[in-house]
Design a protein around this motif. Structure first.
Motif, PDB file in Angstrom:
ATOM      1  N   VAL A 160      45.805   1.217 -19.324  1.00 57.93           N
ATOM      2  CA  VAL A 160      44.661   1.235 -18.404  1.00 57.93           C
ATOM      3  C   VAL A 160      44.372   2.664 -17.938  1.00 57.93           C
ATOM      4  O   VAL A 160      43.211   3.088 -17.872  1.00 57.93           O
ATOM      5  N   GLN A 161      45.433   3.402 -17.616  1.00 57.79           N
ATOM      6  CA  GLN A 161      45.247   4.792 -17.201  1.00 57.79           C
ATOM      7  C   GLN A 161      44.591   5.610 -18.299  1.00 57.79           C
ATOM      8  O   GLN A 161      43.696   6.423 -18.035  1.00 57.79           O
ATOM      9  N   ALA A 162      45.035   5.418 -19.531  1.00 53.48           N
ATOM     10  CA  ALA A 162      44.461   6.156 -20.652  1.00 53.48           C
ATOM     11  C   ALA A 162      42.984   5.795 -20.835  1.00 53.48           C
ATOM     12  O   ALA A 162      42.143   6.670 -21.093  1.00 53.48           O
ATOM     13  N   ALA A 163      42.656   4.513 -20.697  1.00 51.87           N
ATOM     14  CA  ALA A 163      41.266   4.070 -20.831  1.00 51.87           C
ATOM     15  C   ALA A 163      40.397   4.656 -19.719  1.00 51.87           C
ATOM     16  O   ALA A 163      39.251   5.057 -19.950  1.00 51.87           O
ATOM     17  N   ALA A 164      40.949   4.721 -18.506  1.00 55.19           N
ATOM     18  CA  ALA A 164      40.203   5.301 -17.386  1.00 55.19           C
ATOM     19  C   ALA A 164      39.961   6.789 -17.595  1.00 55.19           C
ATOM     20  O   ALA A 164      38.883   7.310 -17.282  1.00 55.19           O
ATOM     21  N   ALA A 165      40.966   7.477 -18.135  1.00 52.05           N
ATOM     22  CA  ALA A 165      40.812   8.912 -18.405  1.00 52.05           C
ATOM     23  C   ALA A 165      39.729   9.136 -19.451  1.00 52.05           C
ATOM     24  O   ALA A 165      38.925  10.075 -19.342  1.00 52.05           O
ATOM     25  N   GLU A 166      39.693   8.267 -20.452  1.00 50.49           N
ATOM     26  CA  GLU A 166      38.652   8.374 -21.477  1.00 50.49           C
ATOM     27  C   GLU A 166      37.278   8.072 -20.882  1.00 50.49           C
ATOM     28  O   GLU A 166      36.282   8.718 -21.228  1.00 50.49           O
ATOM     29  N   ALA A 167      37.218   7.101 -19.969  1.00 49.64           N
ATOM     30  CA  ALA A 167      35.953   6.789 -19.306  1.00 49.64           C
ATOM     31  C   ALA A 167      35.475   7.969 -18.465  1.00 49.64           C
ATOM     32  O   ALA A 167      34.270   8.278 -18.439  1.00 49.64           O
ATOM     33  N   ASP A 168      36.404   8.632 -17.781  1.00 52.28           N
ATOM     34  CA  ASP A 168      36.046   9.818 -16.999  1.00 52.28           C
ATOM     35  C   ASP A 168      35.516  10.920 -17.907  1.00 52.28           C
ATOM     36  O   ASP A 168      34.540  11.607 -17.575  1.00 52.28           O
ATOM     37  N   ARG A 169      36.187  11.091 -19.063  1.00 52.68           N
ATOM     38  CA  ARG A 169      35.756  12.130 -19.996  1.00 52.68           C
ATOM     39  C   ARG A 169      34.346  11.836 -20.509  1.00 52.68           C
ATOM     40  O   ARG A 169      33.490  12.724 -20.566  1.00 52.68           O
ATOM     41  N   ALA A 170      34.101  10.568 -20.852  1.00 55.23           N
ATOM     42  CA  ALA A 170      32.789  10.183 -21.350  1.00 55.23           C
ATOM     43  C   ALA A 170      31.713  10.356 -20.270  1.00 55.23           C
ATOM     44  O   ALA A 170      30.599  10.812 -20.550  1.00 55.23           O
ATOM     45  N   ALA A 171      32.057   9.996 -19.026  1.00 55.76           N
ATOM     46  CA  ALA A 171      31.105  10.148 -17.923  1.00 55.76           C
ATOM     47  C   ALA A 171      30.785  11.619 -17.666  1.00 55.76           C
ATOM     48  O   ALA A 171      29.633  11.979 -17.407  1.00 55.76           O
ATOM     49  N   ALA A 172      31.826  12.458 -17.746  1.00 56.13           N
ATOM     50  CA  ALA A 172      31.612  13.891 -17.542  1.00 56.13           C
ATOM     51  C   ALA A 172      30.724  14.467 -18.642  1.00 56.13           C
ATOM     52  O   ALA A 172      29.837  15.297 -18.382  1.00 56.13           O
ATOM     53  N   ALA A 173      30.959  14.008 -19.868  1.00 56.97           N
ATOM     54  CA  ALA A 173      30.146  14.481 -20.984  1.00 56.97           C
ATOM     55  C   ALA A 173      28.695  14.038 -20.816  1.00 56.97           C
ATOM     56  O   ALA A 173      27.761  14.799 -21.066  1.00 56.97           O
ATOM     57  N   ALA A 174      28.504  12.776 -20.373  1.00 52.41           N
ATOM     58  CA  ALA A 174      27.147  12.272 -20.154  1.00 52.41           C
ATOM     59  C   ALA A 174      26.452  13.030 -19.029  1.00 52.41           C
ATOM     60  O   ALA A 174      25.255  13.349 -19.118  1.00 52.41           O
ATOM     61  N   ALA A 175      27.216  13.326 -17.966  1.00 54.44           N
ATOM     62  CA  ALA A 175      26.645  14.077 -16.845  1.00 54.44           C
ATOM     63  C   ALA A 175      26.244  15.483 -17.276  1.00 54.44           C
ATOM     64  O   ALA A 175      25.194  15.999 -16.873  1.00 54.44           O
TER      65      ALA A 175
END
Length: 285
Positions: A153-168
């Motif tokens: 779950v932590q790894a998935a959340a980190a990937e979600a943060d990375r994707a959100a940062a890239a989108a931003a």
């Protein structure tokens, strides 16, 4: 009687041991050894296959128990065989490990529930919550499972943060490009035409007057500054910070300056053509 015994135990006639019989005996011995070796090899192969199947069937619970037992061995200083005779010590350490796992998993759930699906982790935590009443194998298995799911779950959340940062970052780049285009004289005129029509109903004739008015005042440059008077921006607001009423980015955004300028013309002159007539007569508006 004696004669009968002599008859029974009379030595048998010795058969001559010829070279051909020696060869036959050697051949039989060789075949016997080959059979034994083949049987041993087959047995060994069977053992390997069975062992491989057994290894392949090693459960997650078994792997978790091995890991937990190793950890307990390191923390207690007891060998694996010694742990077997200290069940209370093992259970106490397993319970402590479960307690810490629940604490860490709760933190993970709180920090990731808005980013990824934490349902599997919630279910695993719920199963482990009553660890004190569970047997040792269940505690070890559920603890290992919960830790594994928490890490996932932590790894998935980190990937979600990375994707959100890239989108931003992509959105910010797009906004910057759009702003740069809108801040050019052509971009500013296009913005003014749209806003004049949408907000005030001013058509092309009024926009023609507006085009001449602001071309005279600033050349449609959002960075224009009259060093003598201090008038600023496309509409030449005096002082420039008046335009803050239209937005905090009035110094860097032509659209914000245009919004303020159109409102100023509407309130002060009614239409751009009236403002342009005043400017021609008085050299200011």
């Amino acid at each position: 009687m004696i004669s009968l015994l002599r008859t029974l135990f009379r030595p048998s006639a010795r058969v001559p041991f010829t070279p051909s019989s020696r060869k036959a005996l050697a051949a039989r011995r060789k075949r016997s050894r080959t059979t034994v070796v083949s049987a041993a090899a087959a047995l060994a192969l069977t053992g390997l296959i069975v062992g491989a199947a057994s290894s392949a069937q090693t459960s997650e619970a078994g792997a978790a128990r091995i890991a937990a037992t190793t950890e307990l061995s390191q923390s207690t200083g007891l060998r694996h065989d010694q742990l077997a005779v200290h069940p209370q010590t093992v259970k106490a350490h397993a319970d402590g490990r479960a307690k810490n796992t629940l604490r860490d998993a709760t933190v993970v759930m709180a920090s990731t529930r808005d980013k990824v699906d934490v349902g599997p982790l919630v279910a695993s935590v719920t199963s482990l919550a009553n660890y004190q009443t569970l047997d040792l194998d269940a505690v070890i298995s559920l603890t290992g499972r919960t830790r594994t799911i928490a890490a996932t779950v932590q790894a998935a959340a980190a990937e979600a943060d990375r994707a959100a940062a890239a989108a931003a970052a992509t959105a910010a780049d797009a906004a910057a490009s759009a702003l740069a285009a809108a801040n050019t004289p052509d971009g500013a005129r296009a913005t003014a035409r749209d806003l004049a029509a949408a907000r005030y109903g001013w058509g092309e004739s009024q926009f023609s007057c507006l085009t001449q008015l602001w071309a005279k005042e600033s050349g449609w440059s959002y960075t224009a500054l009259n060093e003598g008077s201090g008038a600023t921006g496309i509409p030449q607001a005096l002082p420039g910070n008046k335009m803050a009423s239209a937005g905090p980015d009035w110094q860097t955004n032509a659209s914000t300056q245009i919004k303020w300028g159109l409102d100023y013309i509407s309130r002060g002159y009614g239409t751009p053509c009236s403002a342009w007539s005043h400017s021609q007569a008085m050299d200011w508006y």
